[in-house]
Design an enzyme around this catalytic site. Structure first.
Site, PDB file in Angstrom:
ATOM      1  N   SER A   1       4.892  -4.746   3.363  1.00 51.85           N
ATOM      2  CA  SER A   1       4.029  -5.494   4.090  1.00 51.85           C
ATOM      3  C   SER A   1       4.127  -6.591   3.792  1.00 51.85           C
ATOM      4  CB  SER A   1       2.496  -4.962   2.996  1.00 51.85           C
ATOM      5  OG  SER A   1       1.735  -5.076   3.111  1.00 51.85           O
TER       6      SER A   1
ATOM      7  N   LYS B   1       4.146  -4.745   8.153  1.00 46.99           N
ATOM      8  CA  LYS B   1       3.102  -5.075   8.742  1.00 46.99           C
ATOM      9  C   LYS B   1       2.525  -6.584   8.444  1.00 46.99           C
ATOM     10  CE  LYS B   1      -0.638  -3.349   5.122  1.00 46.99           C
ATOM     11  NZ  LYS B   1      -0.710  -2.876   4.345  1.00 46.99           N
TER      12      LYS B   1
ATOM     13  N   LYS C   1       0.407  -9.073   7.405  1.00 45.47           N
ATOM     14  CA  LYS C   1      -0.892  -9.748   6.789  1.00 45.47           C
ATOM     15  C   LYS C   1      -1.281 -10.676   8.313  1.00 45.47           C
ATOM     16  CE  LYS C   1      -1.847  -6.786   3.148  1.00 45.47           C
ATOM     17  NZ  LYS C   1      -3.226  -6.614   2.437  1.00 45.47           N
TER      18      LYS C   1
ATOM     19  N   ASP D   1      -2.788  -6.457   8.658  1.00 47.57           N
ATOM     20  CA  ASP D   1      -3.929  -5.933   7.817  1.00 47.57           C
ATOM     21  C   ASP D   1      -4.187  -7.159   7.881  1.00 47.57           C
ATOM     22  OD1 ASP D   1      -5.010  -4.466   6.131  1.00 47.57           O
ATOM     23  OD2 ASP D   1      -3.366  -4.733   4.582  1.00 47.57           O
TER      24      ASP D   1
ATOM     25  N   GLU E   1      -5.107  -2.672  10.955  1.00 45.47           N
ATOM     26  CA  GLU E   1      -5.658  -2.452   9.121  1.00 45.47           C
ATOM     27  C   GLU E   1      -6.926  -2.883   8.722  1.00 45.47           C
ATOM     28  OE1 GLU E   1      -2.691  -1.918   6.789  1.00 45.47           O
ATOM     29  OE2 GLU E   1      -4.156  -1.205   4.669  1.00 45.47           O
TER      30      GLU E   1
ATOM     31  N   ASP F   1      -8.282   1.340   5.564  1.00 41.39           N
ATOM     32  CA  ASP F   1      -7.948   1.536   4.631  1.00 41.39           C
ATOM     33  C   ASP F   1      -9.281   0.965   2.932  1.00 41.39           C
ATOM     34  OD1 ASP F   1      -6.867   0.484   2.229  1.00 41.39           O
ATOM     35  OD2 ASP F   1      -5.505  -1.164   2.876  1.00 41.39           O
TER      36      ASP F   1
ATOM     37  N   LYS G   1      -4.594   5.296  -0.430  1.00 44.31           N
ATOM     38  CA  LYS G   1      -3.903   5.382  -1.612  1.00 44.31           C
ATOM     39  C   LYS G   1      -4.546   6.106  -2.030  1.00 44.31           C
ATOM     40  CE  LYS G   1      -3.915   0.255   0.575  1.00 44.31           C
ATOM     41  NZ  LYS G   1      -4.406  -1.593  -0.324  1.00 44.31           N
TER      42      LYS G   1
ATOM     43  N   GLY H   1       0.241   0.673  -0.615  1.00 40.47           N
ATOM     44  CA  GLY H   1       0.856   0.430  -1.545  1.00 40.47           C
ATOM     45  C   GLY H   1      -0.240  -0.868  -2.114  1.00 40.47           C
TER      46      GLY H   1
HETATM   47  O1  OSB Z   1      -4.261  -4.027   2.183  1.00 38.56           O
HETATM   48  O2  OSB Z   1      -2.626  -3.128   2.060  1.00 38.56           O
HETATM   49  C1  OSB Z   1      -3.721  -3.298   1.324  1.00 38.56           C
HETATM   50  C2  OSB Z   1      -1.685  -5.076  -1.773  1.00 38.56           C
HETATM   51  C3  OSB Z   1      -2.652  -6.076  -2.375  1.00 38.56           C
HETATM   52  C4  OSB Z   1      -3.825  -5.545  -1.758  1.00 38.56           C
HETATM   53  C5  OSB Z   1      -3.623  -5.085  -0.396  1.00 38.56           C
HETATM   54  C6  OSB Z   1      -3.116  -4.364  -0.095  1.00 38.56           C
HETATM   55  C7  OSB Z   1      -1.810  -5.078  -0.736  1.00 38.56           C
HETATM   56  C8  OSB Z   1      -0.432  -4.547   0.559  1.00 38.56           C
HETATM   57  C9  OSB Z   1       0.526  -3.567  -0.452  1.00 38.56           C
HETATM   58  O3  OSB Z   1      -0.844  -4.085   1.112  1.00 38.56           O
HETATM   59  C10 OSB Z   1       1.379  -2.689   0.173  1.00 38.56           C
HETATM   60  C11 OSB Z   1       2.460  -2.795  -1.240  1.00 38.56           C
HETATM   61  O4  OSB Z   1       2.433  -2.582  -1.704  1.00 38.56           O
HETATM   62  O5  OSB Z   1       3.358  -3.126  -0.736  1.00 38.56           O
HETATM   63 MG    MG Z   2      -4.362  -3.052   3.859  1.00 37.21          MG
END
Ligand code: OSB
Ligand code: MG
Length: 371
Positions: A137, A163, A165, A190, A215, A240, A264, A292
């Protein structure tokens, strides 16, 4: 069965190697709530609460989770004999929300049982996979070039899914840049709730990049507007934040507001709830993958065990320790093979890694014993 005797709460501070930015906030140092659970028979286990410092992902924070465990969750469980698979429903009876707090205790209880029965957490869960595909991510970057550089490096390292952001102003061009550099990579975006339904035409511009999914583009609790958006996109929506229980997963499926679920375990209240969502999704041919929350190596152990279940058929956000930490708090640290796989521990009882207690002691800023 478990018979919880004591829970020790600790907060540690663990600096990230680099700040991680999503559309709703940035984190440079993780405040992490760790739990040490003890059973009446002397068995102990570590678990981790995934709540962050600020309520920008869900309403929970380290402070609210601490409070919920201390005030309501621990008193409900300590001194009572209960099957680990019944804890989720017991806590649901009279504690609304606080799913991350509940999950930390519930999942730790599963680990206690695994320890006592001398089996791995994955085996206790019923997960058969010995290796799980890993995705990365990538937080929001300050330029397209910076993002492309990171995505290319991740691809070269073997990550099976990248992924990206996104947020308004850092979306279409950013994804286009990565797609141009990596024509065959499995990519996804995401948004962490950064868009409105009115942005549907804008988001539809992502359709041309062949993303595996987008996402959580809309509101963090929404499953209705996402259905309208899904009708206007060819890219599958993955939910999510909105999927906090199997009930919401049922809503998603009934309304067709998403075609993939990011599970999660911390977000949904633990393993029992995760398995219900997993099983429901499987019955409806909805793939799931393990998300995660920038966990330490303790939280990672739970995610890897969960992701060994059969319907976790897409790469999880299960980055190796070195992606986030100069040094993790567990041994061995979590690693990823050149093929982008993480090995599910099978030969060690419990969570499969050892917590480095001296290091945790050094990082601890507060402790509370609940008994
Ligand atoms: O939206 O998946 C998410 C981290 C903090 C809060 C939200 C998200 C995330 C990540 C991190 O995408 C993924 C990881 O732990 O590698
Ligand atoms: Mg997410």
């Amino acid at each position: 069965m478990i018979d919880l005797r004591q829970i020790v709460l600790r907060e540690i501070r663990l600096p990230l190697r680099e700040p991680f930015r999503i559309s709703s906030g940035v984190v440079s140092e993780r405040r992490i709530l760790l739990l040490q659970l003890s059973d009446a028979d002397g068995t102990t286990a570590w678990s981790e609460c995934v709540a962050g410092e600020h309520p920008n992902y869900s309403s929970e924070t380290v402070e609210t989770a601490w409070h919920a465990i201390e005030q309501w969750i621990a008193p409900r469980l300590i001194g009572r004999s209960i099957h680990h698979d019944a804890i989720y429903d017991l806590l649901e009876e009279d504690i609304r929300g606080h799913d991350m707090a509940k999950a930390a205790v519930e999942m730790g209880s599963w680990a206690l049982v695994a320890e006592r029965q001398r089996m791995s957490l994955a085996t206790l869960l019923g997960g058969a996979r010995s290796q799980v595909e890993v995705g990365i991510s990538l937080g929001i970057q300050s330029s397209i070039e910076a993002l492309v550089e990171r995505a290319s490096a991740a691809h070269a390292q073997g990550y099976r899914k990248i992924k990206i952001k996104i947020m308004p102003g850092r979306d279409i061009d950013y994804v286009a840049g990565v797609r141009a550099a990596l024509p065959d990579a499995h990519l996804m975006a995401d948004a962490n709730n950064a868009y409105r339904l009115e942005d549907a035409d804008h988001l539809a511009q992502l359709d041309r990049f062949g993303l595996m999914m987008i996402e959580q583009p809309l509101d963090h609790l929404d499953v209705v507007q996402h259905a309208e958006l899904q009708r206007r996109l060819t890219t599958p929506i993955c939910l999510d934040e909105s999927i906090t229980s199997v009930l919401r997963a049922r809503d998603m499926i009934a309304l067709d507001s998403g075609r993939i679920i990011n599970i999660k375990p911390g977000r949904v209240g633990g393993f029992t709830s995760s398995r219900r969502i997993h099983d429901l999704a499987q019955q409806h041919n909805i793939p799931v993958w393990c998300g995660g929350m920038l966990e330490s190596g303790v939280g990672r152990a739970y995610n890897v065990a969960l992701a060994s279940l059969p319907n976790f058929s897409l790469p999880g956000d299960l980055s190796p320790s070195a992606r986030y930490w100069e040094r993790d708090i567990v041994t061995p640290e979590w690693t990823m093979s050149a093929q982008g796989m993480v090995t599910v521990p099978r030969d060690v009882a419990g969570i499969g890694v050892q917590v480095d207690l001296d290091r945790v002691d050094n990082l601890t800023v507060r402790t509370q014993v609940l008994a």
